[in-house]
Design a protein around this motif. Structure first.
Motif, PDB file in Angstrom:
ATOM      1  N   ASN A   1       3.482   0.330  -8.191  1.00 51.15           N
ATOM      2  CA  ASN A   1       4.529   1.315  -7.897  1.00 51.15           C
ATOM      3  C   ASN A   1       5.837   1.004  -8.618  1.00 51.15           C
ATOM      4  O   ASN A   1       6.896   0.926  -7.985  1.00 51.15           O
TER       5      ASN A   1
ATOM      6  N   MET B   1      -0.524   4.535   2.191  1.00 42.62           N
ATOM      7  CA  MET B   1      -1.897   4.922   1.883  1.00 42.62           C
ATOM      8  C   MET B   1      -2.592   5.675   3.022  1.00 42.62           C
ATOM      9  O   MET B   1      -3.642   6.259   2.814  1.00 42.62           O
TER      10      MET B   1
ATOM     11  N   PHE C   1     -10.319  -4.281  -1.278  1.00 37.95           N
ATOM     12  CA  PHE C   1      -9.110  -3.824  -0.585  1.00 37.95           C
ATOM     13  C   PHE C   1      -7.934  -3.612  -1.542  1.00 37.95           C
ATOM     14  O   PHE C   1      -7.290  -2.561  -1.548  1.00 37.95           O
TER      15      PHE C   1
ATOM     16  N   ALA D   1      -7.086   7.415   0.889  1.00 39.47           N
ATOM     17  CA  ALA D   1      -6.057   6.588   0.245  1.00 39.47           C
ATOM     18  C   ALA D   1      -5.428   7.329  -0.921  1.00 39.47           C
ATOM     19  O   ALA D   1      -5.450   6.887  -2.059  1.00 39.47           O
ATOM     20  N   GLN D   2      -4.870   8.500  -0.662  1.00 33.83           N
ATOM     21  CA  GLN D   2      -4.208   9.314  -1.675  1.00 33.83           C
ATOM     22  C   GLN D   2      -2.808   9.662  -1.165  1.00 33.83           C
ATOM     23  O   GLN D   2      -2.610  10.697  -0.525  1.00 33.83           O
TER      24      GLN D   2
ATOM     25  N   TYR E   1      -6.109  -0.006  -2.131  1.00 38.41           N
ATOM     26  CA  TYR E   1      -4.893   0.258  -1.357  1.00 38.41           C
ATOM     27  C   TYR E   1      -3.580  -0.230  -1.968  1.00 38.41           C
ATOM     28  O   TYR E   1      -2.531   0.325  -1.657  1.00 38.41           O
ATOM     29  N   LEU E   2      -3.608  -1.276  -2.777  1.00 40.59           N
ATOM     30  CA  LEU E   2      -2.328  -1.840  -3.232  1.00 40.59           C
ATOM     31  C   LEU E   2      -1.918  -1.260  -4.580  1.00 40.59           C
ATOM     32  O   LEU E   2      -2.749  -1.034  -5.456  1.00 40.59           O
TER      33      LEU E   2
ATOM     34  N   PRO F   1       0.843  -1.202   0.000  1.00 43.18           N
ATOM     35  CA  PRO F   1       0.000   0.000   0.000  1.00 43.18           C
ATOM     36  C   PRO F   1       0.878   1.252   0.000  1.00 43.18           C
ATOM     37  O   PRO F   1       0.780   2.097   0.901  1.00 43.18           O
ATOM     38  N   ILE F   2       1.754   1.356  -1.007  1.00 42.89           N
ATOM     39  CA  ILE F   2       2.763   2.416  -1.021  1.00 42.89           C
ATOM     40  C   ILE F   2       2.952   2.943  -2.442  1.00 42.89           C
ATOM     41  O   ILE F   2       2.957   2.174  -3.399  1.00 42.89           O
ATOM     42  N   GLU F   3       3.089   4.252  -2.573  1.00 38.57           N
ATOM     43  CA  GLU F   3       3.562   4.876  -3.819  1.00 38.57           C
ATOM     44  C   GLU F   3       4.858   5.627  -3.502  1.00 38.57           C
ATOM     45  O   GLU F   3       5.015   6.138  -2.401  1.00 38.57           O
TER      46      GLU F   3
ATOM     47  N   PHE G   1      -4.668  -1.875   6.589  1.00 36.61           N
ATOM     48  CA  PHE G   1      -5.455  -1.316   5.483  1.00 36.61           C
ATOM     49  C   PHE G   1      -6.623  -2.239   5.158  1.00 36.61           C
ATOM     50  O   PHE G   1      -7.672  -1.800   4.717  1.00 36.61           O
TER      51      PHE G   1
END
Lengths: 416, 77
Positions: free
Chosen positions: B39, A342, B31, A411-412, B35-36, A251-253, A398
Motif C-alpha cells: 500500500n 480486507m 495468508f 479480500a477485495q 491479505y497483506l 491488511p489495508i489498501e 485475517f
C-alpha cells in the motif's frame, strides 16, 4: 472554562473578551507516558478517554496538520448502528449510545441530530434481508422499523415513486441514527482532552518510530525526537505508512471516497437516506446544503480528489431516486483517503512491537465510530485489554479466519 | 486518468476494471499473499483489465498520489 447559559450572559456583559481558545498550543516536551499519533477524531477521543477514564495525564497527541483538517472534517457526518455482523453490532450500538450523551459529556455542542436513517429496499430479497437485519438490531436492544412502500412515501415523499427504475418496496428505518457536526466533534474532544492536561501538538509529523529490542521507545518527528512509554498509531488513511515505520505490512489498501455538497436549500431532506442499489446516500446539513456520496472510486489512491466518472455515477443515481435534485447546483466535491481493510471492518489491537498499538482500517465508517473507538483504544492502551464491545477487532483475525465481512465481498478492499 | 492499453491505445480509465496490487498475479494462497499489502503512497504496480476494450489484463505502474501513469504492459509478459 465551562460553557453554560450563565457564561454566555457573563461574557456578553464583558464584551465577549473573556472567551479562551479551546486548547493550548504547546511545544512538544521531551517525553510522555503515552503518545497518540494522529489528531483526528479517533486520536483525540482516545486521548480524552485515556485521561478521563484511566487517569493518565502525561499524554501527547501528535498531528501533522491542524485539528479538524483530516478525515474528521472531510466526511459526511452520518451516525448509525445498523450493522448485522456479531463483531460489529455491539461496537456500533455502544458508539450510538455514546453519541447520544456526547454534547453533555464534552460540555460542547456536537449538534448530534437523531433525524433517522432510511435504507431503501427494492426487491423481495432485500425486504427479507433487511427484515432479518432489523430483527438482529432489535434483538440487541437498538431500534429498527420495517416500513412498507406507503410508509416510506409518507416519511420521505420527495423520493421517486413514478415510473422509477428501482421501485421502492419498503425500507429499514432507524430513528435514533442521524448526523452530527464533524468539526465540533474534533474541537469538542480536543478541548476536553486539553482541559485534562493532554498536549495537542499540531504541525508535528511523525517521521519514524524508535524501537529497541522489540519495545517502542518513542518517535521521531518534524519537531524533534520525543520519548514515550507507549505509542498508539491512529492515522486512518495513512496507516500503511506509519505501520511500515515499525516494519509491519497491514491488511489495508488506501482508496479515495468522494463526497458532494450543493448550495444551501430550505429544509428538504428530513432524514439520512441510503439508496444502496444505486450506490447513493444523502442527507441535508444544518446549513441547508445537501450532502451526498456514493461508492469508492475503485482503485488505490492517496490523491484526496476523485474522478469525474464516479461523480457522474453518483449524480445519476441521485437523480433516479430524487428527481428534484436536478434543480440544485453542486457547490463542491472532495475526496478523502480511506483505510480499506480486507474484510471491511476496523482493527484496534496491540502489534508485534511491545507498547505499540494500532487503530485503523475504518473504511468509510470512521466518523460514527469515534466515541466507541476512542474509549476502546484508550482501554487497550491503558490496560492491555479491549472491552468486550470491540473485542473482535483483532489484527490477527485475517490469519485465524475470524473475518467480519458485512458485505461478503472477500479480500477485495475496493468492493466493500 | 487515461491508460495507454498496448493493444487499443490511450483510453479513458472508465473502460478498465481494477483488481489491485500486481503481486496478486503470482497467485499465492498463503495468508500474507491474500491479505497483506505494501500500500505505498508513490509508485504502485497494479492489475487492470481492459473490460470495455480488448479484455486483456494489464500491469500498470502508477503514482497513486498524483495519478501519473508511469508504465503499462500486458500482465505476465
Amino acid at each position: 472554562m465551562r460553557y453554560s447559559a450563565l457564561e454566555i450572559v457573563k461574557q456578553g456583559f464583558s464584551g465577549n473578551r473573556g472567551w479562551k481558545p479551546l486548547w493550548r498550543d504547546p511545544a512538544p516536551k521531551s517525553a510522555y507516558d503515552i503518545i497518540i499519533i494522529g489528531g483526528g477524531g479517533h486520536g483525540l477521543a482516545t486521548a480524552y478517554y485515556l485521561a478521563k477514564n484511566h487517569g493518565v495525564r502525561n499524554i501527547a497527541v501528535l498531528e501533522k496538520g491542524y485539528i479538524g483538517g483530516g478525515n474528521v472534517g472531510r466526511n459526511t457526518t452520518i451516525v448509525r448502528a445498523d450493522y448485522g455482523q456479531k463483531g460489529n453490532s455491539p461496537f456500533y450500538s455502544h458508539s450510538l449510545k455514546l453519541w447520544e450523551g456526547l454534547s453533555v459529556e464534552l460540555n460542547y455542542n456536537v449538534m448530534f441530530s437523531p433525524r433517522g436513517l432510511l435504507e431503501l429496499c427494492h426487491s423481495d430479497g432485500q425486504i427479507e434481508s433487511y427484515s432479518r437485519r432489523a430483527n438482529m438490531i432489535l434483538a440487541r436492544g437498538d431500534d429498527a422499523e420495517m416500513l412498507d412502500r406507503d410508509a416510506v412515501r409518507a416519511y420521505a415523499p420527495y423520493l421517486n415513486f413514478h415510473a422509477e427504475r428501482f421501485p421502492i418496496r419498503g425500507g429499514l428505518l432507524q430513528r435514533r441514527a442521524g448526523t452530527a457536526r464533524h468539526d465540533a466533534v474534533a474541537w469538542g474532544y480536543a478541548r476536553g482532552a486539553d482541559a485534562l492536561g493532554v498536549d495537542i501538538i499540531q504541525n508535528c509529523e511523525v517521521t519514524g518510530i524508535d524501537i529497541e529490542a522489540g519495545v517502542v521507545r518513542g518517535v521521531q518527528t518534524s519537531r524533534g525526537a520525543i520519548k514515550a512509554g507507549k505509542v498508539g498509531i491512529c492515522v486512518a488513511g495513512r496507516s500503511s505508512q506509519l505501520a511500515a515505520m515499525a516494519g509491519m505490512r497491514l491488511p489495508i489498501e488506501s482508496h479515495v471516497l468522494q463526497a458532494f455538497v450543493t448550495e444551501g436549500l430550505k429544509p428538504f431532506i428530513n432524514t439520512v437516506i441510503n439508496f444502496g442499489v444505486g450506490h447513493f446516500y444523502i442527507c441535508q446539513s444544518d446549513k441547508g446544503g445537501l450532502v451526498f456520496g456514493g461508492d469508492l472510486d475503485g482503485y488505490n489512491s492517496y490523491a484526496q480528489r476523485g474522478n469525474l466518472g464516479r461523480m457522474e455515477h453518483v449524480a445519476e443515481a441521485g437523480m433516479s431516486m430524487i428527481p428534484a435534485l436536478g434543480k440544485t447546483r453542486m457547490l463542491r466535491s472532495w475526496g478523502g483517503i480511506m483505510d480499506m481493510s480486507m474484510d471491511g471492518s476496523p482493527i484496534i489491537d496491540k502489534t508485534h512491537i511491545e507498547k505499540l498499538y494500532f487503530n485503523g482500517g475504518w473504511c468509510y465508517g470512521g466518523f460514527k465510530a469515534i466515541p466507541a473507538s476512542g474509549s476502546a483504544y484508550a482501554q487497550l492502551i491503558a490496560t492491555g485489554d479491549l472491552p468486550a464491545y470491540a473485542g473482535a477487532y483483532r489484527l490477527n483475525r485475517f490469519e485465524t479466519g475470524h473475518l467480519i465481512n458485512e458485505e461478503g465481498t472477500g479480500a477485495q478492499p475496493g468492493h466493500h | 486518468m487515461r491508460l495507454a492499453c498496448p493493444h487499443c491505445g490511450e483510453r479513458d480509465s472508465r473502460e478498465f476494471s481494477y483488481l489491485g496490487d500486481a503481486k496478486m498475479a503470482a497467485g499465492g494462497e498463503d495468508f500474507a499473499s491474500v491479505y497483506l499489502r505494501e500500500n505505498p503512497s508513490g509508485a504502485h504496480a497494479e492489475l487492470w483489465q481492459h473490460v470495455l476494450g480488448c479484455r486483456a489484463w494489464l500491469e500498470v505502474v502508477r503514482n497513486v498520489s498524483t495519478h501519473e501513469v508511469i508504465s503499462v504492459k500486458e500482465a505476465g509478459k
